[in-house]
Design a protein around this motif. Structure first.
Motif, PDB file in Angstrom:
ATOM      1  N   ALA A   1       9.100-118.029  50.438  1.00 13.83           N
ATOM      2  CA  ALA A   1       9.675-116.721  50.107  1.00 13.83           C
ATOM      3  C   ALA A   1      10.120-116.644  48.650  1.00 13.83           C
ATOM      4  O   ALA A   1      11.000-115.849  48.311  1.00 13.83           O
ATOM      5  N   THR A   2       9.501-117.438  47.786  1.00 10.70           N
ATOM      6  CA  THR A   2       9.923-117.442  46.380  1.00 10.70           C
ATOM      7  C   THR A   2       9.722-116.083  45.721  1.00 10.70           C
ATOM      8  O   THR A   2      10.431-115.739  44.774  1.00 10.70           O
ATOM      9  N   ALA A   3       8.744-115.298  46.214  1.00  9.90           N
ATOM     10  CA  ALA A   3       8.512-113.964  45.641  1.00  9.90           C
ATOM     11  C   ALA A   3       9.410-112.916  46.283  1.00  9.90           C
ATOM     12  O   ALA A   3       9.321-111.741  45.945  1.00  9.90           O
ATOM     13  N   LEU A   4      10.278-113.361  47.196  1.00 11.25           N
ATOM     14  CA  LEU A   4      11.205-112.446  47.877  1.00 11.25           C
ATOM     15  C   LEU A   4      12.609-113.033  47.763  1.00 11.25           C
ATOM     16  O   LEU A   4      13.173-113.554  48.735  1.00 11.25           O
ATOM     17  N   PRO A   5      13.188-112.973  46.565  1.00 10.40           N
ATOM     18  CA  PRO A   5      14.459-113.669  46.309  1.00 10.40           C
ATOM     19  C   PRO A   5      15.612-113.209  47.189  1.00 10.40           C
ATOM     20  O   PRO A   5      16.567-113.969  47.408  1.00 10.40           O
ATOM     21  N   ALA A   6      15.553-111.984  47.701  1.00 11.18           N
ATOM     22  CA  ALA A   6      16.656-111.475  48.521  1.00 11.18           C
ATOM     23  C   ALA A   6      16.519-111.852  49.994  1.00 11.18           C
ATOM     24  O   ALA A   6      17.398-111.550  50.803  1.00 11.18           O
ATOM     25  N   ALA A   7      15.431-112.512  50.347  1.00 11.97           N
ATOM     26  CA  ALA A   7      15.160-112.804  51.756  1.00 11.97           C
ATOM     27  C   ALA A   7      15.998-113.970  52.265  1.00 11.97           C
ATOM     28  O   ALA A   7      16.267-114.935  51.552  1.00 11.97           O
ATOM     29  N   LEU A   8      16.391-113.863  53.531  1.00  4.74           N
ATOM     30  CA  LEU A   8      17.008-114.967  54.247  1.00  4.74           C
ATOM     31  C   LEU A   8      15.888-115.822  54.846  1.00  4.74           C
ATOM     32  O   LEU A   8      14.861-115.300  55.274  1.00  4.74           O
ATOM     33  N   ALA A   9      16.071-117.121  54.890  1.00 10.86           N
ATOM     34  CA  ALA A   9      15.029-118.025  55.376  1.00 10.86           C
ATOM     35  C   ALA A   9      15.048-118.102  56.893  1.00 10.86           C
ATOM     36  O   ALA A   9      16.079-118.406  57.501  1.00 10.86           O
ATOM     37  N   PHE A  10      13.902-117.834  57.502  1.00  7.99           N
ATOM     38  CA  PHE A  10      13.760-117.856  58.955  1.00  7.99           C
ATOM     39  C   PHE A  10      14.167-119.220  59.523  1.00  7.99           C
ATOM     40  O   PHE A  10      14.969-119.302  60.463  1.00  7.99           O
ATOM     41  N   ASP A  11      13.636-120.297  58.953  1.00 11.83           N
ATOM     42  CA  ASP A  11      13.918-121.637  59.462  1.00 11.83           C
ATOM     43  C   ASP A  11      15.390-121.993  59.321  1.00 11.83           C
ATOM     44  O   ASP A  11      15.973-122.638  60.208  1.00 11.83           O
ATOM     45  N   ASP A  12      16.025-121.580  58.224  1.00  8.34           N
ATOM     46  CA  ASP A  12      17.452-121.866  58.035  1.00  8.34           C
ATOM     47  C   ASP A  12      18.299-121.155  59.080  1.00  8.34           C
ATOM     48  O   ASP A  12      19.286-121.707  59.576  1.00  8.34           O
TER      49      ASP A  12
END
Length: 520
Positions: free
Chosen positions: A135-146
């Protein structure tokens, strides 16, 4: 054991009965029912922690992956309603769907970042973004795996009842914008049970799904599998048939759902390198009628299988099916109503029609949609007064004949919607894209009969004086803005388009002229 009332209640039951059993095999990797329940419960809790409550819409914009499967059940367990968006969907339509649905959260894949960023930039209040993969191109995204790793495993309490919304399934509309079909827990649970009933499936089945989960035909492969406690063999697509065939052999698939284009690819492969799947015992087809010569050739590939011919539409999932044993004695028929439902034909004036005469098909049953999200006008066009006071039934707007024994035969569509590859396409939506090409003065889209696609999309284009465009250029423009199945197969350049007396382009007159110009 109390009866199942909510769509997702099948998951904890399956996990309790056989937690170690593979629930889904994604591109060769198996995930058990215990793993699916654990992941869906954790993600569901994380969604609730971010404000998802009963009836809230949550969008899933993913390929056929493990995170997609987890997301669907997590949303339901959190009390929300899921909407799965085809990963081929471009930014403008994605933005429309997100805004129209009021989705609080968008779950997606990192490789879709270009379309996601372009879509979210159009929204005044973008949803919270949760992303799997890079998700490096989506800096505002929360990580699914996290989120899965950090969320506690605890029972989720929701006040959901069977009449609550379970899903919005977006399908093309005649206005050019997609419309969200509202399906409740009750309607989807009933449809799932009816499908399992007439297909004669059981917990030992291993169901292939190479259809998009955004397509209700694909989605219900997952729902049926979990409902039964069976195993779903999930592939991203049918783009690489040899890979799919290898998985079918490896995991001894017993149920093979497909559309005519997939069967054509399979038979083409079979003609070069003979195929044999002796474990397959159910083959299902919908979207368009199978060509007559496919039957015997499919029996070479699936010698132990019953082959089902079916008809349906998103607004009620499935309408009818033909018992496989009747395929030869009822050529051309799509059978009778699915279990627990009723079908009848009425004339345009609302009067019953005699056996053998054409009429508009009406569907009565618990599987009929609640309506279209935010579209009472379109809802009124499709849902009509039924046999009982206050009852509403689905008017399919499709023309059928019914014989004296109640078997249905498709005659034609009575609206502008084109059904190709099992998907509904709005001519207006494609025309809007064509009108965006510099130099295009007028454009019109029609559906033309195609043995494999059901209908193929043909574009008629009028250019401004002095402008030169090629068919390739037109298709490339469309490919950049539309899903693949919406891109015209044919582009015909002409000097003018037929008009009504009010000066409006007439697709009906265009289709008539096209038929007359086609070779017999």
């Amino acid at each position: 054991m109390r009866p199942q009332r909510l769509l997702h209640e099948a998951l904890p039951r399956a996990a309790a009965a056989a937690g170690d059993k593979p629930a889904v095999i994604v591109e060769g990797r198996a995930y058990s029912y215990a793993q699916l329940l654990d992941a869906a419960t954790r993600l569901g809790g994380a969604l609730q922690a971010r404000g998802v409550a009963r009836g809230d819409r949550v969008a899933v914009y993913m390929d056929n992956t493990w995170p997609c499967v987890v997301s669907i059940y997590a949303i339901l367990m959190a009390g929300g309603a899921f909407l799965v968006v085809n990963p081929q969907t471009k930014a403008d339509k994605l933005a429309f769907i997100l805004e129209d649905s009021g989705a609080r959260i968008l779950l997606s894949d990192g490789h879709l970042a270009v379309e996601i960023n372009a879509a979210l930039a159009q929204l005044p209040a973008p949803p919270v973004l949760i992303c799997s993969g890079d998700a490096t191109a989506l800096p505002a995204a929360l990580a699914f795996d996290d989120m899965l790793a950090q969320a506690p495993l605890q029972a989720l309490a929701t006040p959901t009842i069977p009449l609550d919304l379970a899903a919005l399934i977006y399908t093309s509309g005649s206005t050019g914008n997609p419309k969200g079909v509202m399906q409740t827990h009750q309607s989807m649970l009933f449809a799932t049970g009816s499908l399992v009933d007439y297909l004669r499936l059981d917990p030992d089945d291993r169901i292939l799904c190479a259809l998009p989960l955004a397509f209700d035909y694909g989605l219900y492969q997952l729902l049926m599998s979990v409902h039964l406690g069976a195993t779903l063999v999930l592939e991203r697509s049918f783009t690489y048939p040899a890979q799919v065939f290898a998985r079918m052999r490896e995991f001894e698939v017993t149920v093979f759902p497909a559309v005519p284009t997939m069967f054509a690819m399979l038979l083409s492969f079979h003609s070069r390198e003979p195929l044999l799947f002796e474990h397959v015992r159910r083959v299902t087809n919908t979207a368009a009628a199978l060509p007559d010569d496919f039957g015997s050739r499919l029996r070479e590939v699936f010698p132990a299988a019953l082959i089902y011919r079916m008809y349906g539409l998103t607004e009620c999932k499935r309408v009818s099916y033909l018992e496989p044993e009747l395929a030869e004695s009822r050529p051309g028929s799509v059978g009778k109503a699915i279990p627990g439902t009723e079908l009848y034909l009425l004339s345009a004036q609302g009067e019953p029609v005699a056996p053998g005469e054409s009429g508009i098909l009406y569907v009565r049953g618990p599987h009929v949609m609640l309506g279209y999200w935010n579209r009472p006008d379109l809802t009124a066009h499709m849902l009509k007064p039924g046999k009982l006071p206050g009852e509403r039934v689905l008017c399919t707007q499709d023309l059928f004949r019914m014989d004296s024994e109640g078997f249905l035969y498709f005659v034609g569509r009575s609206d502008d919607i084109i059904k190709t590859r099992g998907e509904k396409v709005s001519p207006a939506e494609v025309e809007n894209v064509l009108h965006g090409i510099a130099g295009v003065r007028e454009a019109a889209i029609i559906g033309v009969p195609d043995e494999l696609l059901g209908q193929a999309i043909r574009a008629y284009v009028v250019l401004n004086p002095g402008v030169t465009l090629s068919e390739r250029q037109v298709r490339a423009h469309c490919s950049a803005r539309l899903e693949n199945f919406m891109v015209p197969r044919d582009v015909v350049f002409c000097e003018d388009l037929p008009k009504t007396t009010t000066g409006k382009v007439s697709r009906k007159l265009l289709a008539q002229a096209d038929t007359e110009a086609s070779p017999a």
